[in-house]
Motif scaffolding. Structure first.
Motif, PDB file in Angstrom:
ATOM      1  N   ASP A  70       0.901  -1.008  -0.067  1.00 59.65           N
ATOM      2  CA  ASP A  70       0.039   0.130  -0.091  1.00 59.65           C
ATOM      3  C   ASP A  70       0.969   1.306  -0.049  1.00 59.65           C
ATOM      4  OD1 ASP A  70      -2.532  -1.430   0.013  1.00 59.65           O
ATOM      5  OD2 ASP A  70      -2.043  -1.859   2.347  1.00 59.65           O
ATOM      6  N   LEU A  71       0.597   2.399  -0.743  1.00 62.05           N
ATOM      7  CA  LEU A  71       1.217   3.793  -0.694  1.00 62.05           C
ATOM      8  C   LEU A  71       0.643   4.625   0.174  1.00 62.05           C
ATOM      9  CD1 LEU A  71       3.451   5.046  -2.353  1.00 62.05           C
ATOM     10  CD2 LEU A  71       1.705   5.940  -3.915  1.00 62.05           C
ATOM     11  N   LEU A  72       1.236   5.112   1.274  1.00 65.68           N
ATOM     12  CA  LEU A  72       0.871   5.994   2.070  1.00 65.68           C
ATOM     13  C   LEU A  72       1.463   7.494   1.704  1.00 65.68           C
ATOM     14  CD1 LEU A  72       1.291   3.182   3.719  1.00 65.68           C
ATOM     15  CD2 LEU A  72      -0.283   4.298   5.373  1.00 65.68           C
ATOM     16  N   VAL A  73       0.686   8.334   1.616  1.00 67.48           N
ATOM     17  CA  VAL A  73       1.314   9.663   1.292  1.00 67.48           C
ATOM     18  C   VAL A  73       0.804  10.931   2.259  1.00 67.48           C
ATOM     19  CG1 VAL A  73       1.047   8.865  -1.196  1.00 67.48           C
ATOM     20  CG2 VAL A  73      -0.817  10.445  -0.076  1.00 67.48           C
ATOM     21  N   ALA A  93      -3.835   6.537   2.206  1.00 64.02           N
ATOM     22  CA  ALA A  93      -3.379   5.516   1.829  1.00 64.02           C
ATOM     23  C   ALA A  93      -4.215   5.035   0.373  1.00 64.02           C
ATOM     24  CB  ALA A  93      -3.697   4.414   2.939  1.00 64.02           C
ATOM     25  N   LEU A  94      -3.229   4.407  -0.416  1.00 69.10           N
ATOM     26  CA  LEU A  94      -3.722   4.061  -1.701  1.00 69.10           C
ATOM     27  C   LEU A  94      -3.542   2.656  -2.010  1.00 69.10           C
ATOM     28  CD1 LEU A  94      -2.323   7.145  -1.971  1.00 69.10           C
ATOM     29  CD2 LEU A  94      -3.087   6.595  -4.290  1.00 69.10           C
ATOM     30  N   ARG A 108      -8.776   8.556   2.826  1.00 68.54           N
ATOM     31  CA  ARG A 108      -7.844   9.923   3.248  1.00 68.54           C
ATOM     32  C   ARG A 108      -8.319   9.749   4.751  1.00 68.54           C
ATOM     33  NH1 ARG A 108      -6.967  13.212  -1.222  1.00 68.54           N
ATOM     34  NH2 ARG A 108      -7.983  12.407  -3.052  1.00 68.54           N
ATOM     35  N   PHE A 109      -7.274  10.519   5.608  1.00 73.51           N
ATOM     36  CA  PHE A 109      -7.486  10.642   6.905  1.00 73.51           C
ATOM     37  C   PHE A 109      -6.500  11.750   7.255  1.00 73.51           C
ATOM     38  CE2 PHE A 109      -4.733   6.785   5.807  1.00 73.51           C
ATOM     39  CZ  PHE A 109      -3.510   7.314   6.374  1.00 73.51           C
ATOM     40  N   ARG A 143      -7.439   2.726   7.586  1.00 70.97           N
ATOM     41  CA  ARG A 143      -7.725   4.125   8.366  1.00 70.97           C
ATOM     42  C   ARG A 143      -6.980   3.859   9.803  1.00 70.97           C
ATOM     43  NH1 ARG A 143     -10.995   7.632   6.730  1.00 70.97           N
ATOM     44  NH2 ARG A 143     -11.339   8.458   8.894  1.00 70.97           N
ATOM     45  N   PRO A 144      -6.766   5.223  10.218  1.00 75.01           N
ATOM     46  CA  PRO A 144      -6.134   5.051  11.560  1.00 75.01           C
ATOM     47  C   PRO A 144      -6.899   4.462  12.769  1.00 75.01           C
ATOM     48  CG  PRO A 144      -6.113   7.171  10.795  1.00 75.01           C
ATOM     49  CD  PRO A 144      -6.854   6.508   9.862  1.00 75.01           C
TER      50      PRO A 144
END
Length: 434
Positions: A70-73, A93-94, A108-109, A143-144
């Motif tokens: 997973d890609l986190l940005v 996270a994508l 999104r978060f 998600r968090p």
């Protein structure tokens, strides 16, 4: 050394193949390359392909990849384009569920975002401007999960450079960039003929690397936690394969604009170099008292402190960079390539993004690209090569459609390139012979 033009598209053989030659100092020259059919509108070095992994994501800066792919940005405050300005900053996270090379889930978060992001142990760490926070991620929902912890607080705020990028070593040591608040520590910032403050007290809290622990909460910066100094803005910051800390540092501006009696417009366009450095504890690279002349390959005294472009003075005692890169290209990220998808020559070498210049007149603006620096035993071993170019038809920060920013390596050895202007994430792969 004055010719920084890039000759592109010298012959069009078909809709899927272009011949490209590069004539940039420090870049491999006279290289005929065949572009892949999949380019996502970019001009690419031989054998490379580019696709769009995600679009309209937001002002994506730095990125990291989970063990599951997973890609986190991290996203900065919204930019000026219509695509980006409608997206709230924070983290995302994508996930590519169907493995077709394009994200089909964007979660999104986060209440706010900025630049730096990293995974360490069970936590995602993110730069949110005046602090670095962490939280656990539920990998089922992306998600968090649980509370948000503040790891570093009371980080110096505006004015000046605000990217709080960082890296975390395997032992939990966290290295954080605090970029300078000024261009050259002048008494009046960016003002013609204004002298430099001496000593530059800004160095007590800015223009260096600070060290913290990723396992402790509520840490505050101090002079005792400063790891290295004299680095104007080390926004491109990474650990190499052997654990050495590296950066490509953004150099100062306005030699001609502020000191026209000592420098020409041509010199202003070509000086100083953006510097590729290896950083150790207590290193001092000289800002603001010195800058690196990449043409003469020497650190010289800044005009704010009595320099004229030739005098070295105290700069002979400052640490020299590994390599000088073209002036004002604005490095944003670097990545040591450890995958096997690309040919062997790229292994353990450095890919770097350049956000693009604004003050290279009378020469054309430049940068806005991704380059590769070959490395052997932790040292640059040859000229750098432009890997991806043509992100924007107009080389102007205010008018650019896309500007390369962050880099991340996927489990399959592909490389992701973020764009904080148009909100795009590109995926670079290799299909040529190895």
């Amino acid at each position: 050394m004055n010719n920084r033009c890039v000759l592109v598209l010298v012959a069009l053989a078909s809709s899927a193949c272009a011949q490209v030659a590069s004539i940039v100092p420090g870049v491999s020259t006279s290289t005929s390359v065949a572009a892949c059919a999949q380019t996502a509108g970019l001009k690419l070095a031989d054998g490379f392909c580019a696709t769009i992994f995600a679009d309209s994501v937001g002002a994506v800066r730095h990125m990291t990849v989970s063990s599951g792919g997973d890609l986190l940005v991290n996203m900065q405050t919204a930019g000026k384009t219509s695509v980006v300005s409608s997206v709230k900053p924070g983290q995302a996270a994508l996930r590519d569920n169907d493995k077709d090379g394009r994200a089909d889930l964007v979660q999104r978060f986060g209440a706010s975002g900025n630049t730096g992001i990293a995974l360490y142990k069970d936590y995602l760490y993110a730069d949110v401007g005046r602090a670095i926070v962490r939280y656990k991620i539920d990998w089922n929902t992306l998600r968090p999960a649980g509370q948000v912890d503040t790891v570093v607080t009371a980080i110096p705020g505006p004015p000046g450079h605000q990217s709080r990028n960082f890296v975390i070593a395997p032992d939990g040591t966290m290295y954080v960039n605090f970029g300078s608040s000024t261009n050259a520590c002048q008494e009046k910032d960016r003002t013609a003929a204004s002298k430099g403050t001496n000593p530059c007290t800004e160095l007590e809290v800015r223009a260096g690397i600070w060290r913290f622990s990723a396992d402790k909460l509520q840490q505050r910066p101090s002079v005792t936690s400063r790891y290295a100094t004299g680095l104007r803005n080390s926004i491109a910051l990474r650990l190499g394969p052997a654990g050495q800390l590296y950066s490509i540092v953004q150099g100062r501006d306005q030699l001609f604009g502020n000191w026209s009696d000592k420098f020409t417009e041509q010199q202003n366009a070509e000086l100083p170099a953006e510097i590729f450095v290896a950083i150790n504890e207590n290193d001092d690279y000289g800002w603001p008292y010195c800058y690196y002349d990449g043409i003469r390959n020497v650190s010289v005294l800044a005009p704010e402190y009595g320099g004229d472009g030739k005098i070295t003075g105290q700069c002979s005692m400052k640490k020299n960079p590994l390599l000088g890169m073209p002036a004002h290209w604005s490095p944003i990220d670097l990545l040591f390539y450890t995958g096997s998808q690309f040919p062997a020559k790229y292994r353990n070498g450095v890919f770097a993004t350049f956000h693009g210049s604004w003050n290279r007149a009378p020469l054309p603006q430049a940068g806005y690209n991704v380059v590769f620096i070959p490395m052997v035993n932790g040292q640059p071993s040859g000229k750098f090569e432009v890997i991806a170019d043509n992100f924007t038809p107009i080389l102007d920060p205010a008018l650019a459609t896309h500007r390369p920013a962050g880099l991340a390596q996927g489990p399959d050895g592909s490389i992701y390139v973020s764009d904080d202007r148009g909100g795009r994430i590109y995926r670079l792969t290799y299909s040529g012979s190895r």
